[in-house]
Design a protein around this motif. Structure first.
Motif, PDB file in Angstrom:
ATOM      1  N   CYS A  13       0.737  -1.284  -0.215  1.00 37.72           N
ATOM      2  CA  CYS A  13       0.011   0.113   0.070  1.00 37.72           C
ATOM      3  C   CYS A  13       0.881   1.208  -0.005  1.00 37.72           C
ATOM      4  O   CYS A  13       1.730   1.243   0.782  1.00 37.72           O
ATOM      5  CB  CYS A  13      -1.006  -0.093   1.148  1.00 37.72           C
ATOM      6  N   ARG A  14       0.462   2.370  -0.796  1.00 32.25           N
ATOM      7  CA  ARG A  14       1.396   3.587  -0.887  1.00 32.25           C
ATOM      8  C   ARG A  14       0.430   4.754  -0.535  1.00 32.25           C
ATOM      9  O   ARG A  14       0.815   5.835  -0.914  1.00 32.25           O
ATOM     10  CB  ARG A  14       1.770   3.752  -2.200  1.00 32.25           C
ATOM     11  N   ARG A  65       9.558   9.877   2.153  1.00 30.62           N
ATOM     12  CA  ARG A  65       8.519   9.615   0.891  1.00 30.62           C
ATOM     13  C   ARG A  65       7.200  10.356   1.034  1.00 30.62           C
ATOM     14  O   ARG A  65       6.698   9.991   2.352  1.00 30.62           O
ATOM     15  CB  ARG A  65       8.550   8.382   0.398  1.00 30.62           C
ATOM     16  N   ASP A  66       6.638  11.067   0.207  1.00 32.16           N
ATOM     17  CA  ASP A  66       5.192  11.662   0.551  1.00 32.16           C
ATOM     18  C   ASP A  66       4.467  10.320   1.030  1.00 32.16           C
ATOM     19  O   ASP A  66       3.513  10.653   1.994  1.00 32.16           O
ATOM     20  CB  ASP A  66       4.766  12.184  -0.740  1.00 32.16           C
ATOM     21  N   CYS A 117       2.996  -2.037   3.795  1.00 36.69           N
ATOM     22  CA  CYS A 117       4.052  -2.014   2.843  1.00 36.69           C
ATOM     23  C   CYS A 117       5.421  -2.240   3.445  1.00 36.69           C
ATOM     24  O   CYS A 117       5.604  -1.782   4.671  1.00 36.69           O
ATOM     25  CB  CYS A 117       4.296  -0.776   2.060  1.00 36.69           C
ATOM     26  N   TRP A 118       6.403  -3.198   2.907  1.00 40.18           N
ATOM     27  CA  TRP A 118       7.687  -3.604   3.485  1.00 40.18           C
ATOM     28  C   TRP A 118       8.503  -2.175   3.178  1.00 40.18           C
ATOM     29  O   TRP A 118       8.600  -1.808   1.833  1.00 40.18           O
ATOM     30  CB  TRP A 118       8.259  -4.515   2.733  1.00 40.18           C
ATOM     31  N   ALA A 148      -6.144   1.468   3.709  1.00 44.30           N
ATOM     32  CA  ALA A 148      -5.634   1.930   2.759  1.00 44.30           C
ATOM     33  C   ALA A 148      -6.622   3.092   2.036  1.00 44.30           C
ATOM     34  O   ALA A 148      -7.769   2.996   2.299  1.00 44.30           O
ATOM     35  CB  ALA A 148      -5.763   0.642   1.550  1.00 44.30           C
ATOM     36  N   ALA A 149      -6.042   4.089   1.429  1.00 38.80           N
ATOM     37  CA  ALA A 149      -6.711   4.971   0.640  1.00 38.80           C
ATOM     38  C   ALA A 149      -6.624   4.489  -0.934  1.00 38.80           C
ATOM     39  O   ALA A 149      -7.116   5.322  -1.578  1.00 38.80           O
ATOM     40  CB  ALA A 149      -6.010   6.193   1.024  1.00 38.80           C
ATOM     41  N   ASP A 150      -5.582   3.735  -1.312  1.00 38.59           N
ATOM     42  CA  ASP A 150      -5.585   3.476  -2.572  1.00 38.59           C
ATOM     43  C   ASP A 150      -6.098   2.036  -2.739  1.00 38.59           C
ATOM     44  O   ASP A 150      -6.686   1.511  -2.208  1.00 38.59           O
ATOM     45  CB  ASP A 150      -3.952   3.591  -3.008  1.00 38.59           C
TER      46      ASP A 150
END
Length: 165
Positions: A13-14, A65-66, A117-118, A148-150
């Motif tokens: 997840c990003r 990272r954003d 997320c790893w 998750a938002a994605d």
């Protein structure tokens, strides 16, 4: 849900919602981590949950990272080198053991409707400066965890014939 369905559902997840993770879900995930196997049952690991805003800001400096900044909380996964099993030929198993435990974490989180997320490409030295670690302890993996938002993107994987003989 079958195990293969769970594995297919888990992804890196990003983007995370601001929603907090419920304590009972976190406790469930960490119980699954506790039960993870390790070489000679040494369990050479430590897991730190980072929820405090000041601590989250420090951790975000270790991996700037954003997308990482959107997680509501993190888990720092460390290897305890003085507790890891060492094979007779000198092979240390701490990296293998932490990987098993972290994947238990990610799969249990997925089962609970959470995303992870790893993150291994972080500044471990800076992490050691910001947080208290024992002399024998190495921060090895950062796990952002939350809702998750994605949306999960289809995973590209090798064909079974390429990996199985």
């Amino acid at each position: 849900m079958t195990f293969i369905d769970l594995v297919k559902q888990r992804y890196s997840c990003r983007s995370y919602q601001e929603k907090s993770v419920e304590q009972e879900k976190l406790d469930y995930v960490m119980e699954c981590v506790r039960l993870a196997p390790s070489a000679v049952n040494k369990q050479p690991w430590m897991f730190r949950v980072v929820k405090d805003e000041a601590e989250k800001a420090k951790l975000r400096e270790c991996y700037n990272r954003d997308w990482f900044n959107s997680a509501p909380m993190y888990i720092i996964c460390s290897i305890l080198h003085d507790q890891e099993w060492v094979r007779k030929d000198g092979k240390h198993h701490g990296d293998i053991d932490i990987a098993i435990a972290v994947e238990h974490l990610c799969l249990a989180a997925t089962e609970q409707g959470l995303a992870t997320c790893w993150v291994c490409n972080f500044n471990a030295e800076k992490c050691k400066e910001f947080f208290t670690f024992a002399d024998n302890e190495e921060p090895a993996v950062l796990i952002p965890i939350g809702y998750a938002a994605d949306e999960r993107k289809e995973k590209i994987r090798k064909a079974i014939e390429e990996i199985y003989k």
